[in-house]
Write a protein that holds these residues in place. Structure first.
Motif, PDB file in Angstrom:
ATOM      1  N   VAL A   1       0.883  -1.167   0.000  1.00 49.76           N
ATOM      2  CA  VAL A   1       0.000   0.000   0.000  1.00 49.76           C
ATOM      3  C   VAL A   1       0.920   1.216   0.000  1.00 49.76           C
ATOM      4  N   ARG A   2       1.039   1.839  -1.152  1.00 49.49           N
ATOM      5  CA  ARG A   2       2.008   2.924  -1.283  1.00 49.49           C
ATOM      6  C   ARG A   2       1.421   4.253  -0.803  1.00 49.49           C
ATOM      7  N   PRO A   3       2.301   5.158  -0.368  1.00 51.13           N
ATOM      8  CA  PRO A   3       1.833   6.485   0.038  1.00 51.13           C
ATOM      9  C   PRO A   3       1.161   7.209  -1.132  1.00 51.13           C
ATOM     10  N   LEU A   4       0.287   8.131  -0.784  1.00 49.75           N
ATOM     11  CA  LEU A   4      -0.375   8.916  -1.831  1.00 49.75           C
ATOM     12  C   LEU A   4       0.580   9.941  -2.427  1.00 49.75           C
ATOM     13  N   ALA A   5       1.590  10.313  -1.656  1.00 48.81           N
ATOM     14  CA  ALA A   5       2.625  11.214  -2.170  1.00 48.81           C
ATOM     15  C   ALA A   5       3.975  10.546  -1.930  1.00 48.81           C
ATOM     16  N   ILE A   6       4.903  10.747  -2.858  1.00 46.66           N
ATOM     17  CA  ILE A   6       6.154   9.983  -2.832  1.00 46.66           C
ATOM     18  C   ILE A   6       6.886  10.097  -1.495  1.00 46.66           C
ATOM     19  N   GLY A   7       6.943  11.311  -0.951  1.00 47.18           N
ATOM     20  CA  GLY A   7       7.701  11.507   0.287  1.00 47.18           C
ATOM     21  C   GLY A   7       6.814  11.628   1.522  1.00 47.18           C
ATOM     22  N   ALA A   8       5.556  11.173   1.437  1.00 47.37           N
ATOM     23  CA  ALA A   8       4.629  11.344   2.564  1.00 47.37           C
ATOM     24  C   ALA A   8       5.005  10.445   3.728  1.00 47.37           C
ATOM     25  N   ARG A   9       4.640  10.868   4.912  1.00 51.19           N
ATOM     26  CA  ARG A   9       4.835  10.044   6.111  1.00 51.19           C
ATOM     27  C   ARG A   9       3.520   9.357   6.449  1.00 51.19           C
ATOM     28  N   LEU A  10       3.664   8.119   6.876  1.00 51.15           N
ATOM     29  CA  LEU A  10       2.481   7.352   7.280  1.00 51.15           C
ATOM     30  C   LEU A  10       2.070   7.819   8.669  1.00 51.15           C
TER      31      LEU A  10
END
Lengths: 155, 741
Positions: free
Chosen positions: B224-233
């Protein structure tokens, strides 16, 4: 709750257990029946790699719910022929060396089989049009068209 | 040689039979590899690294390079069978198994024949010489009295098979670079269009791709990848998965998020339903300002790739000069089958099955990421969907490793979904070039000057997505395989033509917007596009026929011969471009291009014939002619297949392909938003293969990509009198060029 579903695949009656009867046919074929012909490419009906025959018509198994095909005759690439006894279309693909990675080949051979069942001597533009929704990334298109022509000649 | 005969009996059995068991059985790998039988050598200076002969006379070849769907398996088998005088079916190939095959670096740059194939040939020649000497000693004859036929050494009424001489034992020989090789004029297998070994199984559904590989007890994972490349979970709501059948675990490590389930469909549903919140991240450049972004990116250093005369002064002095800027969009690999891998961990030993083009490198990365000793990681290659560079296979392996560890090391199969592949495979970086040139009053070219904006670095290991998200290092402690040119992206920035003043510079950029890697002819494609289109601009400036113009500035007899053959192949009519002022809705044109590839010194020349519809901006490439000289050809039909494929794929990249993105992530996540060439759009391809059996074999096929975009651009100029300098040549760009004219 697992549910039993009966299918007719490659001339055999089979029963499989699935958690979700709405599962796309592709996963039932690949994971439950361990067939390797139909392939996952996009899951969106955009590339054709998952194609199978349902009562002789082409369906994209990645977006066909299992419930829709329980009373149909399903044929996969394995059901057309084998390395020892390939179908005429499969033989034509082998003769024309019409593959690079071959991942798209299932869809190409399925589509060509349906085309040739309906159109005996298709022109090159007809072949290209029939295959327009099947994607190949290696660029084997010209060989695939020649294979379909060869299969038509040999029919 | 006596030493060889006396010691060989003591050496362990590492013959083909044992190896075949590895390749086919699901388990137990390490028991076989590391149990009673000592390890087979993977040393790349040992014959045993590359070859074994079993007691039945079956030869197994161990190749560090792998067949990525290019027919390499067939070609390498041909090379070994030829040099050992064996029928093809007596030679098997094991590819890319870190326990069994030498580290020959990633399978890239069409170097597999040139490097791996030639190493295998040398190993086979060494073995052939040794076998002959053993037979000579046994028969009491001299080696010169013996001949080899079908794996039998024969002389004066005596004969012995390879199996009788050494079957089942190691040869324990260093590869002898002076071992005599067969005279190419006597070849029976190399140089022939041997049919591909894999196609019958691929055409009938019996072939097992990576995606078909299964092991007992295997679970299914999805990421399940982040919605933005460098986003924090920020948070994960596991209750969102209540009722998903077969769910085993939600796995979270840093910003890495994935699910494991007992069935594939269960894993897919879990990944779709899992609710998670991510922080905002909007650090990508604006897409409409991409080229300003590239132009203003920090330059780490400059590489001067050619410097003849005084280009700056000459440019200042010439009476007539031209300048142009070329750019080439960010593109994706677009394998038809998304990346896939299976990993299991037993007693601290990790086994990874992957379609990676670089299993030894992947092993080093996985060991670093998982904090395991290098010897405890094994990667085995299984062919996947077509691979045209470093795509997502290694990343899927990284994902599977983290997921497997989270479920106690049970085998986990990860297959990316289409959006994972389009969104998260490493991209071909954006490349920009400024070119200037000048001529004197007689139309003689005085000066050529260029600046390229390319990412710094060579072709080192690409960071694993899983490691980046989980915030752990996957940088190997050592990385032995690097390209000889540390700044690979400067390749083909220098030109093939001789002008009095030339300066070509590559600005090595500190960064590029996306995680990047190599896709078919990295930088060589983009740089050649700029050079060969601008050469055409010069030819048009001086009113010269563009093919003649190239010939008159080319000081390379092999290249010149190729261009002359190309002219014949394409029925080239001598005249300058453009053809004539636009008169009709659909205009036709022809364009030429030429390149000598690097690092594989293959020569290519192309003529594209196009139709351009001025009403809607559609470009159709009708026919594409290609002359190709890769020295010695191993398998002519295999080379043609590769050339056709490379041309068609590059026509697709040239006319259509460009990733879309917003400030957060890639937005072209499937084939509708990242279209590729379809059957009705595919050109006919007409090839002239120049075979030079006594020359060295260099890379085949990939070089053909280099000349595609420029040949099309030059053909469009011939048709319309307009230059297309920005790949892809979309209808919108063509219409804008027509309107701006």
């Amino acid at each position: 709750m697992p549910t039993s579903v009966s299918l007719d695949v490659n001339g055999r009656a089979v029963t499989i257990e699935v958690d979700d009867p709405g599962i796309p046919l592709l996963y039932a074929l690949r994971d439950n029946l361990e067939l390797k012909g139909p392939r996952f490419g996009c899951g969106l009906g955009q590339c054709g790699a998952c194609a199978v025959l349902s009562d002789g018509e082409l369906v994209l198994s990645c977006e066909t719910p299992l419930t829709k095909v329980t009373n149909r005759k399903i044929v996969t690439l394995e059901g057309l022929g084998s390395p020892e006894q390939p179908s005429p279309v499969q033989q034509a693909f082998i003769d024309e060396q019409a593959a690079q990675c071959g991942f798209c080949l299932n869809g190409m051979i399925m589509r060509a089989t349906v085309l040739l069942a309906k159109t005996k001597n298709p022109t090159v533009p007809q072949i290209k049009k029939a295959l327009a929704d099947n994607l190949c990334r290696c660029g084997t298109h010209l060989r695939i068209v020649r294979a379909v022509q060869r299969a038509a000649r040999n029919a | 040689m006596l030493d060889f005969v006396s010691t060989r009996r003591g050496i362990l059995k590492t013959g083909g039979a044992l190896v075949v068991t590895f390749a086919l059985a699901a388990k137990p790998y390490f028991a076989l590899a590391q149990g009673s039988a000592p390890k087979k050598t993977v040393a790349s200076d040992e014959v045993d690294g590359f070859l074994s002969i079993d007691t039945d006379g079956q030869v197994t070849v161990y190749s560090g390079k792998v067949d990525l769907g290019t027919g390499l398996r067939t070609a390498l088998t041909q090379i070994a069978a030829e040099e050992l005088d064996l029928p093809l079916d007596r030679v098997k190939l094991v590819q890319g198994d870190t326990e069994l095959t030498p580290d020959q670096g990633p399978t890239w740059a069409s170097l597999s024949i040139q490097i791996c194939g030639m190493r295998i040939r040398q190993a086979a020649a060494t073995a052939r010489k040794a076998l002959t000497e053993i037979a000579a000693a046994r028969f009491g004859m001299s080696a010169a009295e013996l001949r080899i036929e079908n794996g039998m050494i024969i002389g004066n009424g005596r004969s012995a098979s390879y199996a009788e001489l050494v079957g089942g034992t190691a040869l324990s020989l260093k590869i002898d670079n002076n071992a005599p090789m067969k005279d190419p004029r006597t070849y029976k297998i190399v140089g022939k269009s041997v049919t591909r070994l894999d196609i019958p199984e691929k055409a009938t559904g019996r072939f097992s791709y990576m995606h078909d590989f299964r092991v007992a007890g295997m679970l299914h994972g999805r990421v399940v990848r982040p919605l933005a490349i460098g986003a924090r979970l920020e948070s994960v709501d596991e209750s969102s998965l209540n009722g998903v059948p077969g769910l085993v675990k939600v796995v979270r490590e840093g910003n890495f998020l994935g699910v494991v389930a007992t069935t594939e469909w269960g894993a897919i549903q879990a990944a779709r339903k899992l609710k998670a919140t991510w922080s905002k991240w909007e650090a990508l450049p604006e897409r409409t300002r991409l080229w300003q972004h590239v132009r203003t990116t920090k330059i780490e250093s400059d590489a001067v790739t050619a410097n003849v005369g005084d280009a700056a002064k000459a440019l200042n002095d010439v009476p007539k000069r031209i300048a142009a800027t070329y750019d080439f969009a960010i593109q994706t690999h677009g394998s038809i089958g998304p990346s896939c891998s299976v990993v299991e961990i037993n007693d601290g030993r990790l086994t990874c099955w992957s379609a990676s083009q670089a299993t030894h490198r992947l092993k080093r990365q996985l060991a670093a990421m998982m904090n395991l000793p290098l010897d405890n990681v094994r990667c085995l290659y299984i062919e996947g969907s077509g691979c045209y560079g470093r795509n997502g296979h290694e990343d899927a392996a990284g994902d599977a490793a983290i997921l497997s560890r989270a479920v106690g090391g049970r085998p986990v199969r990860v297959q990316w979904m289409r959006a994972d592949e389009h969104g998260w495979d490493p991209k071909g970086p954006p490349i920009l070039a400024d070119l200037r040139a000048g001529v004197d009053d007689e139309g003689k070219v005085i000066v050529w000057e260029s600046e390229f904006f390319v990412p710094k670095g060579g072709l080192g290991p690409v960071p694993l997505v899983a490691a980046t998200l989980a915030e752990v290092s996957a940088t190997p402690i050592t990385e032995p395989y690097r390209f000889s040119n540390p700044n690979y992206m400067t390749s083909n920035t220098a030109i093939s033509y001789t002008f009095p003043n030339v300066k070509t510079v590559a600005h090595l950029l500190a960064e590029t917007p996306f995680r990047w890697s190599w896709i078919r002819s990295p930088a060589r494609l983009q740089n050649t596009f700029a050079n060969e289109s601008f050469v055409d601009e010069l030819a048009a400036l001086v009113g010269a026929d563009p093919l003649d113009f190239r010939l008159s500035h080319l000081n390379d007899p092999r290249g010149a011969e190729l261009l002359r053959r190309l002219a014949i192949l394409a029925h080239w009519e001598k005249r300058p471009s453009p053809l004539s002022p636009a008169q009709s809705d659909v205009m036709v044109g022809r364009g030429v291009s030429y390149a000598k590839d690097f690092p594989s010194p293959t020569y290519v020349g192309a003529v594209a014939e196009v139709e351009v519809d001025r009403r809607n901006g559609d470009i159709r490439v009708q026919r594409f002619f290609l002359a190709h000289d890769c020295g010695q050809i191993i398998n002519p039909d295999g080379v043609k297949n590769q050339i056709e494929g490379n041309i068609i794929q590059t026509v697709s990249r040239t006319l259509k392909e460009e990733i879309l993105f917003d400030r957060s992530a890639v937005t072209s996540l499937h084939w509708a938003t990242y279209p590729i060439l379809t059957f009705p759009e595919v050109p006919d391809v007409i090839i002239d293969l120049i075979d030079r059996p006594t020359e060295k074999a260099s890379g085949a096929g990939e070089a053909a990509t280099l000349v595609v975009p420029s040949a099309i651009s030059n053909a469009v100029f011939d048709a319309l009198g307009l230059r297309l300098r920005s790949v892809p040549f979309t209808p919108a760009k063509v219409l804008a060029a027509i309107e701006g004219h």
